[in-house]
Design an enzyme around this catalytic site. Structure first.
Site, PDB file in Angstrom:
ATOM      1  N   GLU A 172       0.807  -1.196   0.026  1.00  0.00           N
ATOM      2  CA  GLU A 172      -0.011   0.042  -0.149  1.00  0.00           C
ATOM      3  C   GLU A 172       0.939   1.237   0.103  1.00  0.00           C
ATOM      4  OE1 GLU A 172      -2.932  -0.144   3.022  1.00  0.00           O
ATOM      5  OE2 GLU A 172      -3.917  -2.011   2.217  1.00  0.00           O
ATOM      6  N   GLU A 261      -4.786  -8.360  -1.132  1.00  0.00           N
ATOM      7  CA  GLU A 261      -5.148  -7.940   0.297  1.00  0.00           C
ATOM      8  C   GLU A 261      -6.701  -7.648   0.338  1.00  0.00           C
ATOM      9  OE1 GLU A 261      -2.703  -5.945   3.147  1.00  0.00           O
ATOM     10  OE2 GLU A 261      -4.372  -5.159   3.902  1.00  0.00           O
TER      11      GLU A 261
END
Length: 632
Positions: A172, A261
């Site tokens: 991320e 994810e």
């Protein structure tokens, strides 16, 4: 400008966004029969790599020996996961914590990949990012050392019996308030100049919400793309409408597409809450069918909201995942089937090892009757399993199959997996079909063309055709059809393409390739561009938006300026992928360093945070470099 909200704040905010809410069952659903779902193993989509989850001993504690078997074993009461995600700690003294669970996953036949949150401290510098004065980024003079750090982790795991399938550059990078920020341009630079030295497959960018402005530059840079093996994305708050990725389909040939994810729909409810857990089934369906991901990876494997409860038992969310993971095994291929044959009913189908697997999610409050027809195959028997309010991965009898067809009653608010034993209807057939006739083109547009050809003949029967794009000695799949006609989409305006056709029979024999036809698509809109606009998520007083600019013209768009107007007082406070100026409702956006040129057929994705009042209408007109763009 203000900074991004922290990842935690954004997750909290989007928890109320409708795209994260579980769709409520239709109160008027009935058991009325619907049109048959034709499942065609000859029309093949993506190859499935697997399903799995994250183990993070430092944050959540390691799985126990028994829990490892529950996660990666495929017996009764086990999840059948075939992918494990692990953490690359910045301190190599902590690497050994990842070994035991990874070794057991490998022993069960799973693959293991790893993601880092931070580089070693000595490679990091702080900088000011909006209001965040202690933001972290990798120093430019440490790129080579960081590549070696990732390679060292890969070798460490290999020395301990775990041959990593892949390693990510950064978890991320676009919502990194609590870890290390990367821009898309920095990722491109690292991929191009440093990733080639790493001895396993490379994953990037693992963006928080499948933000295309983070991944478009990777696909549009040939040097970066050459060192990218898997395009990874997270799906927190991502609307289903944003799941498809045309640019990846255009430029990602030979690459894999993974969802690395998510938790869904939230991390606050118990994983056993029903029918809320059924929403996981629709989410997985959309990820496989709409997004065409090859992998689906949950966040923590063991958690109150995860596939495994803290007591080590499979939760309802886990059971829903297992309806895919236990039966759709690595190497299986998703095949053609009507994906939404009835309201609130979702169907996906897969084939491998002489079986066809059909997963059906029924979110209605009543049972539905559904017929399934297996095309071009001989089916012998059907086994099935169900999870609903009172049952968890419970085997059922039947249904019976006749002439390649079976009809099942799918229980209310349930997920059901059907496993059909199949075989070729002409197993002794070794004769290939005749060569299809020369394709001819009709209905040519800026993005599509319809091809037709004289049908092939065969001693038993032709079951389908494969259309390919031909470029020199390279062929690229362009489409499949059961008839002697196919429409190819996703093309670039004003571009020449060469196509050819193969025929297939039921035994899998393939004809010689037809002669080729070259087609030039028409020019694009007057402005040579198209713009897609959508609201990705919203909260009280604000929203996150996304703009996608497509170059549909015949020349690159350089140093572009995009202009549009808000009409309800919306005000942009943060933007990535572009630099905005706003006066009243009028907005101008200019590029950042890495996307100053949009190549022919390419695209640029721009994300932004904005304030809003009581309404939030979308802009209606977009002008790029003085020309009006098509609304997409």
């Amino acid at each position: 400008m203000t900074s991004f909200p922290s990842r935690r704040a954004v997750l909290t905010a989007i928890g109320a966004v409708p795209v994260l809410a579980v769709a409520m069952p239709s109160p008027s659903a009935t058991a009325a029969a619907a049109a048959a779902v034709v499942v065609d193993p000859s029309v093949r989509r993506q190859t499935i790599r697997g399903f799995g989850g994250m183990n993070h001993p430092a944050w959540a504690g390691d799985l126990t020996a028994a829990q490892r078997d529950t996660a990666f074993g495929n017996g009764t009461g086990q999840l059948g996961f075939s992918i494990l995600r692990i953490h690359v700690d910045e301190n190599r003294a902590n690497w050994s914590a990842e070994v035991a669970t990874a070794q057991r996953a490998i022993a069960h036949g799973a693959i293991v990949f790893a993601s880092p949150w931070n580089p070693p401290a000595g490679m990091v510098e702080t900088f000011t990012r909006g209001s965040q004065t202690n933001a972290k980024r990798l120093r430019r003079d440490s790129y080579a050392a960081y590549a070696q750090h990732l390679n060292d982790f890969t070798q460490f795991m290999k020395n301990n019996g775990v041959d990593l399938y892949a390693i990510s550059i950064q978890n991320e990078p676009d919502y990194a308030h609590d870890w290390t920020w990367w821009t898309a341009g920095e990722i491109v630079t690292f991929l191009r100049n440093n990733a080639g030295s790493i001895s396993t497959r490379i994953i990037a960018p693992e963006s928080f919400q499948y933000v295309k402005s983070m991944s478009d530059p990777l696909l549009n840079d040939a040097g970066a793309l050459a060192n990218l093996d898997i395009l990874g994305a997270h799906l927190y708050g991502t609307p289903f409408s944003n799941f498809p990725y045309p640019l990846f389909k255009q430029k990602g040939q030979g690459k894999e597409l993974w969802m690395t994810e998510v938790y869904y729909p939230n991390s606050t409810d118990s994983a056993d809450l029903w029918p809320a857990a059924l929403g996981v089934g629709e989410h997985m369906h959309r990820a496989m069918v709409d997004a065409e991901f090859q992998a689906y990876v949950w966040w923590y494997i063991r958690r109150s909201y995860g596939p495994m409860r803290e007591d080590g038992k499979i939760s309802k969310r886990g059971a829903v995942m297992a309806h895919f993971s236990k039966f759709v095994r690595p190497g299986y291929v998703r095949i053609d089937a009507a994906s939404n044959p009835q309201t609130n009913v979702y169907v996906s189908a897969y084939t491998g090892n002489s079986t066809v697997v059909i997963v059906v999610v029924n979110k209605n409050s009543a049972a539905v009757s559904q017929q399934f027809v297996l095309a071009n195959t001989a089916s012998a028997a059907v086994s099935s399993w169900v999870t609903d309010a009172s049952r968890t991965l419970t085997p059922l009898s039947g249904p019976g199959v006749s002439n390649g067809s079976f009809t099942a009653t799918v229980p209310a608010q349930s997920v059901t997996t059907f496993v059909v034993t199949v075989g070729s209807s002409n197993g002794t057939d070794t004769q290939a079909p005749g060569t299809p006739g020369l394709p001819t083109a009709a209905g040519v547009t800026s993005t599509s063309v319809t091809l037709s050809w004289t049908a092939s003949t065969d001693n038993v029967g032709v079951i389908g055709y494969d259309v390919v794009r031909v470029s020199g000695g390279t062929e690229t799949p362009a489409g499949s059809s059961a008839t002697a006609q196919a429409t190819v989409t996703g093309l670039t305006a004003g571009t020449a393409y060469t196509f050819a056709v193969y025929a297939r029979d039921a035994a899998g024999n393939r004809s010689a390739r037809s002669s080729t036809v070259t087609v030039t698509t028409t020019a694009g809109p007057t402005g040579g561009c198209g713009v897609g606009y959508q609201v990705v998520g919203s909260w009280s007083g604000g929203f996150q938006g996304e703009l996608v600019i497509h170059n549909t013209g015949s020349a690159a768009l350089n140093d572009w300026t995009l202009s549009f107007s808000f009409t309800a007082g919306q005000t942009i406070t943060q933007m990535w992928g572009g630099t905005p100026t706003q006066k009243g409702g009028a907005v101008n956006v200019v590029p950042v360093d890495y996307n100053r040129s949009i190549p022919v057929g390419g695209s640029v994705t721009i994300g932004f945070i904005a304030g809003q009042g009581g309404t939030n209408p979308a802009p209606t007109t977009f002008v790029l470099n003085g020309g009006t763009c098509a609304n997409e």
